[in-house]
Design a protein around this motif. Structure first.
Motif, short mmCIF file in Angstrom:
data_model
loop_
_atom_site.label_atom_id
_atom_site.label_comp_id
_atom_site.label_asym_id
_atom_site.label_seq_id
_atom_site.Cartn_x
_atom_site.Cartn_y
_atom_site.Cartn_z
N GLU A 44 0.79 -1.07 0.00
CA GLU A 44 -0.11 0.06 0.08
C GLU A 44 0.76 1.12 -0.04
N LYS A 45 0.32 2.15 -0.63
CA LYS A 45 1.02 3.65 -0.79
C LYS A 45 1.39 4.14 0.73
N TYR A 46 0.31 4.15 1.47
CA TYR A 46 0.57 4.61 2.72
C TYR A 46 0.57 3.51 3.87
N GLU A 47 1.49 3.54 4.97
CA GLU A 47 1.44 2.59 6.08
C GLU A 47 0.78 3.29 7.56
N LYS A 48 0.06 2.33 8.06
CA LYS A 48 -0.28 3.22 9.37
C LYS A 48 0.63 2.58 10.56
N VAL A 49 0.81 3.61 11.39
CA VAL A 49 1.47 3.42 12.76
C VAL A 49 0.62 3.55 13.78
N ILE A 50 0.60 2.63 14.82
CA ILE A 50 -0.49 2.71 15.81
C ILE A 50 0.24 2.61 17.17
N TRP A 51 -0.13 3.44 18.21
CA TRP A 51 0.05 2.96 19.68
C TRP A 51 -1.29 3.25 20.35
N GLU B 122 -2.91 2.01 33.67
CA GLU B 122 -2.89 2.39 32.33
C GLU B 122 -1.64 1.93 31.71
N ILE B 123 -1.87 1.23 30.72
CA ILE B 123 -0.72 0.59 29.77
C ILE B 123 -0.60 1.46 28.54
N VAL B 124 0.73 1.85 28.37
CA VAL B 124 1.14 2.73 27.05
C VAL B 124 2.10 1.94 26.25
N THR B 125 1.66 2.06 25.08
CA THR B 125 2.58 0.96 24.29
C THR B 125 3.70 1.87 23.50
N GLU B 126 4.55 1.49 22.71
CA GLU B 126 5.26 2.19 21.74
C GLU B 126 4.51 2.10 20.44
N CYS C 82 -9.71 0.99 25.60
CA CYS C 82 -8.59 1.22 24.58
C CYS C 82 -8.67 2.58 23.74
N ASP C 83 -7.69 3.62 24.04
CA ASP C 83 -7.61 4.43 22.96
C ASP C 83 -6.58 4.26 21.90
#
Ligand code: ZN
Length: 477
Positions: free
Chosen positions: A2-9, A153-157, A194-195
């Motif tokens: 895909e032209k764009y990739e998503k990055v999620i935390w 609260e758990i925060v991921t990278e 989850c946000d």
């Protein structure tokens, strides 16, 4: 590609399953009580001069959670006050951990589409929940049953690149927290919230794009739908030459779309400062030892043992150890069969498939047949009394109606025939029916040998022993 990739935390709030609230002796609202404001006291209502006292059970469950997430423990951590302007917390502040959190970085291994992936955690901290506001007849009613209930609260990278990874990660957390009674972690009940922070960038680029935070996600599938929808929205903006605003958007699952809740411009100044009424949390070596013992063998330790002691594959070890009940079932079956490979494959490929396909989502502990029946099936296969293909039918019947593996095998005419004279007659029949193939084999086409075995198996209604057929055909041609 895909032209764009998503990055999620992710920012995940988990409602801790302690008996009482975080800083007072009110009953903890693991689920909302039938009537509003049943579980409140002067401390959690923020009356003047009332002092909070930290609930040790919350710390204990927090320590267990960090062990499960392989986090770095901070033996000393502190609470901070965060200014809060809504009436669902009567104190006008939230007690949280901003500067010195209970854990540092960690990681959780998750199976995604048959592959083990490790997702990094930035940190975990403890904080209190807010109450619930109910808007009716143009007024707002406050229910404080949930106010000051403990949360982790758990925060991921930013380590997730698609919705499957996020959904599997959340399911893994849910499984772990349920297994060790840290939380019921039911998304529909708000016990796991989850946000999702999502940005896009041209595929291959390193720099992160502007992030958008998605809220109001209350099931695993809504998380998946919201990620897809937000990805498409950001791609549309980029493709039409626009810029993406940093904002918080609320997801509406019935409409299948999100809407702006607040933009960066009006992000609040939380004015954090160290909480003056609470002592630092000190975690002793004794508490760590006690928690470690109560957890028993950690999932990761069990997985290593399964790899070493039973020589299982990475995938199989992962599946079996992800669920405490499943691991117990495997070990019990192994104790009866002494065959780790087959015990594993009859559970992971046959039994779990039957459970997944059935309408009633039953647990492994609720099966209709005794574990000794499954051991008998494996025993029959190992003794060449039942072919592995037919054994699936026997297990399916056991799963559906229970009963006895031996009797089912006979009732369904599946007992494998090992009688050499009878099988030789079948071999003769096949060889006379396919003279040209026999010629071809004699001229050196060895592959055709398996054609004869297949024909013999078919003619014997899959009851003939393929090993005996093998020998007989070789002798005969
Ligand atoms: Zn209270």
């Amino acid at each position: 590609m895909e032209k764009y990739e998503k990055v999620i935390w992710l920012e995940i709030h988990v409602r801790v399953k302690s008996q009482t609230k975080m800083f007072c002796s009110c009953k903890n609202a693991v689920e909302l009580a039938s009537d509003p404001n049943m579980n409140v006291c002067p401390v959690c209502m923020g009356f003047p001069w009332m002092l909070p006292a930290l609930n040790e059970e919350v710390v204990r469950l927090g320590v267990k959670a960090w062990m499960l997430m392989n986090c770095k423990i901070n033996k000393t951590s502190r609470f901070d006050r965060k200014s809060y302007f809504y009436p669902d917390l009567p104190n006008s502040f939230q007690t949280t951990q901003m500067y010195e959190t209970i854990t540092g970085a960690g990681s959780v291994k998750v199976m995604v589409n048959g592959e083990v992936k490790e997702f990094l955690i930035h940190h975990m901290h403890l904080e209190n929940d807010a109450g619930k506001l109910i808007h009716v007849w143009g007024r707002t009613l406050c229910d404080y049953n949930r106010a000051w209930s403990p949360l982790m609260e758990i925060v991921t990278e930013p380590v997730f690149y698609d919705k499957e990874e996020v959904m599997e990660f959340l399911k893994e957390l849910q499984k772990m927290f349920r297994a060790y009674e840290i939380s019921d972690a039911d998304m529909e009940k708000g016990q796991l919230r989850c946000d999702v922070n999502i940005s896009i960038r041209p595929t291959g680029e390193q720099k992160l794009g502007t992030r958008v935070e998605l809220k109001n996600l209350n099931s695993f599938s809504s998380v998946g739908r919201a990620i897809e929808s937000e990805y498409a929205r950001q791609v549309r903006i980029k493709e039409s030459g626009g810029t993406i605003d940093q904002e918080t958007r609320g997801w509406d699952d019935t409409k299948g779309m999100s809407a702006t809740q607040r933009t960066k411009e009006d992000a609040m100044d939380y004015r954090y400062f160290p909480e003056p009424d609470l002592l630092p949390i000190e975690i002793s070596d004794e508490l760590i030892e006690e928690c470690r013992n109560s957890l028993g063998e950690l999932p990761i330790e069990k997985r290593v043992r399964y790899l070493n002691d039973y020589s299982l594959s990475q995938d199989d070890a992962r599946i079996l150890t992800a669920d405490v009940e499943l691991a117990k079932y495997f070990e019990a079956l192994f104790a009866l069969t002494w065959d780790a490979k087959k015990s594993c494959s009859y559970i992971t490929t046959i039994l779990l498939a039957l459970i997944n396909e059935s309408d009633e989502k039953i647990q492994i502990s609720e099966l209709k047949f005794d574990i000794r029946e499954l051991a008998s099936v494996i025993d029959m296969v190992n003794k060449d009394e039942l072919s592995s293909i037919n054994s699936k039918e026997v297990v399916a019947e056991l799963f559906k109606n229970g009963w006895n593996a031996w009797e089912i095998t006979d009732k369904l005419w599946l007992r494998q025939k090992n009688d050499v004279d009878a099988l030789m007659k079948i071999v003769e029949q096949v060889i006379t029916s396919f003279p040209s193939q026999v010629e071809e084999y004699k001229w050196g086409n060895e592959k055709i040998f398996w054609f004869f075995v297949g024909q013999c198996m078919k003619l014997s209604a899959w009851q003939g022993n393929p090993k005996i057929f093998n020998d007989l055909i070789k002798k005969r041609i």
